[in-house]
Design an enzyme around this catalytic site. Structure first.
Site, PDB file in Angstrom:
ATOM      1  N   HIS A 146       0.859  -1.186   0.000  1.00 14.23           N
ATOM      2  CA  HIS A 146       0.000   0.000   0.000  1.00 14.23           C
ATOM      3  C   HIS A 146       0.892   1.231   0.000  1.00 14.23           C
ATOM      4  O   HIS A 146       2.042   1.180   0.470  1.00 14.23           O
ATOM      5  CB  HIS A 146      -0.901  -0.001   1.227  1.00 14.23           C
ATOM      6  CG  HIS A 146      -1.921  -1.114   1.226  1.00 14.23           C
ATOM      7  ND1 HIS A 146      -2.961  -1.167   2.120  1.00 14.23           N
ATOM      8  CD2 HIS A 146      -2.044  -2.204   0.424  1.00 14.23           C
ATOM      9  CE1 HIS A 146      -3.698  -2.243   1.871  1.00 14.23           C
ATOM     10  NE2 HIS A 146      -3.164  -2.909   0.858  1.00 14.23           N
ATOM     11  N   GLU A 199       1.030   3.888   1.778  1.00 10.53           N
ATOM     12  CA  GLU A 199       1.551   4.304   3.089  1.00 10.53           C
ATOM     13  C   GLU A 199       2.727   3.420   3.508  1.00 10.53           C
ATOM     14  O   GLU A 199       3.751   3.905   4.009  1.00 10.53           O
ATOM     15  CB  GLU A 199       0.453   4.190   4.153  1.00 10.53           C
ATOM     16  CG  GLU A 199      -0.785   5.008   3.861  1.00 10.53           C
ATOM     17  CD  GLU A 199      -1.880   4.215   3.153  1.00 10.53           C
ATOM     18  OE1 GLU A 199      -1.563   3.488   2.179  1.00 10.53           O
ATOM     19  OE2 GLU A 199      -3.047   4.335   3.553  1.00 10.53           O
ATOM     20  N   CYS A 251      -6.203   1.631   6.236  1.00  8.32           N
ATOM     21  CA  CYS A 251      -6.841   0.319   6.286  1.00  8.32           C
ATOM     22  C   CYS A 251      -6.310  -0.411   7.526  1.00  8.32           C
ATOM     23  O   CYS A 251      -5.471   0.123   8.265  1.00  8.32           O
ATOM     24  CB  CYS A 251      -6.513  -0.471   5.020  1.00  8.32           C
ATOM     25  SG  CYS A 251      -4.806  -1.052   4.979  1.00  8.32           S
ATOM     26  N   CYS A 303      -2.457  -0.662   7.300  1.00 10.68           N
ATOM     27  CA  CYS A 303      -1.693   0.587   7.412  1.00 10.68           C
ATOM     28  C   CYS A 303      -1.837   1.210   8.802  1.00 10.68           C
ATOM     29  O   CYS A 303      -0.954   1.945   9.247  1.00 10.68           O
ATOM     30  CB  CYS A 303      -2.087   1.543   6.299  1.00 10.68           C
ATOM     31  SG  CYS A 303      -1.550   0.910   4.683  1.00 10.68           S
TER      32      CYS A 303
END
Ligand SMILES: [Zn+2]
Length: 200
Positions: free
Chosen positions: A79, A81, A114, A117
C-alpha cells in the site's frame, strides 16, 4: 533458494516529485503531492489510486514518496503508506522514524488507514498523520474492504502510552482525493480484495 523481496517505485515518480530539495507548506501543499502521485499511478497503470508521502514536519522536506504497488509488485502489503514508510526507514538507516536525533516525521496519505496501514503506522515512529478520503469513501466509491480498526482510531493513536502519540488530521483535500478514486473506478481499475484475483 527462496526469492528475496524487492520493491521499487515506478520511474515516473521522480519526475512527478520534481525538485527533491523543495520545502512544502503544511497541510494542503503536502497533500497535493500525495494526490498527484495517486492520480499519476492510475494514469500510468502502475497501481491503485493511492499515494502517500513522508515529510519532515517542521521543515517540509520530502523524505519519501510512495504509491500503491500491490498488483504490479505482486505484493498485498505494498500500500502507498507502507511503501512510503519503508522507503523513509531505508533512507534514515533506522527501523524507527521516531528515533531521537531524527526530525519529527509525518505521513500524508490520500486515504484513511486500512487495517494493515493502521498497524504499519503504529510501529513506524511517525508522529503525525494527515489523510484525504475517508475509509467510507474508499469502500463506497470503489468496493475495497478496508478491514477492522478501532472505531475511535484517532483517539487511540493520539494517546497510547508508553508509546509516543500520533497526531491525526483528516479530510485534507478530501473531494480531490475522491475524484481520483472515481477516476480509478471509471478506468476499470482492479479491486484487489482477497479472493478476487484471476488464477494465473
Ligand atoms: Zn493500507
Amino acid at each position: 533458494m527462496l526469492p528475496g523481496i524487492r520493491l521499487g517505485l515506478p520511474e515516473w515518480v521522480a519526475s512527478e516529485v520534481g525538485d527533491p530539495d523543495r520545502r512544502y507548506e503544511p497541510g494542503e501543499q503536502r497533500m497535493d503531492l500525495a494526490l498527484r502521485l495517486a492520480e499519476r499511478n492510475v494514469d500510468e497503470g502502475t497501481g491503485g489510486p493511492f499515494g502517500a508521502c513522508v515529510f519532515e514536519s517542521d521543515s517540509g522536506k520530502l523524505w519519501a514518496p510512495g504509491v500503491n504497488l500491490v498488483v504490479s509488485s505482486r505484493c498485498s502489503v505494498a500500500h502507498a503508506e507502507a511503501v512510503a514508510i519503508m522507503i523513509a526507514q531505508q533512507r534514515s538507516g533506522l527501523h524507527d522514524l521516531g528515533t531521537e536525533g531524527l526530525p519529527a516525521m509525518e505521513l500524508i496519505t490520500s486515504a484513511e488507514p486500512c487495517v494493515q496501514c493502521f498497524g504499519v503506522l503504529w510501529w513506524s515512529g511517525i508522529r503525525r498523520l494527515v489523510t484525504g478520503a475517508t475509509r467510507g469513501d474508499v469502500e463506497g466509491l470503489l468496493g475495497f474492504c478496508e478491514g477492522p480498526i478501532p472505531q475511535d482510531w484517532i483517539a487511540v493513536l493520539s494517546s497510547r502510552p508508553p508509546l509516543p502519540p500520533v497526531e491525526v488530521e483528516t479530510g485534507c483535500l478530501r473531494q480531490e482525493a475522491c475524484r481520483i478514486l472515481r477516476r480509478y473506478h471509471e478506468s476499470g481499475g482492479t479491486i484487489y480484495n482477497p479472493g478476487s484475483a484471476t488464477p494465473r
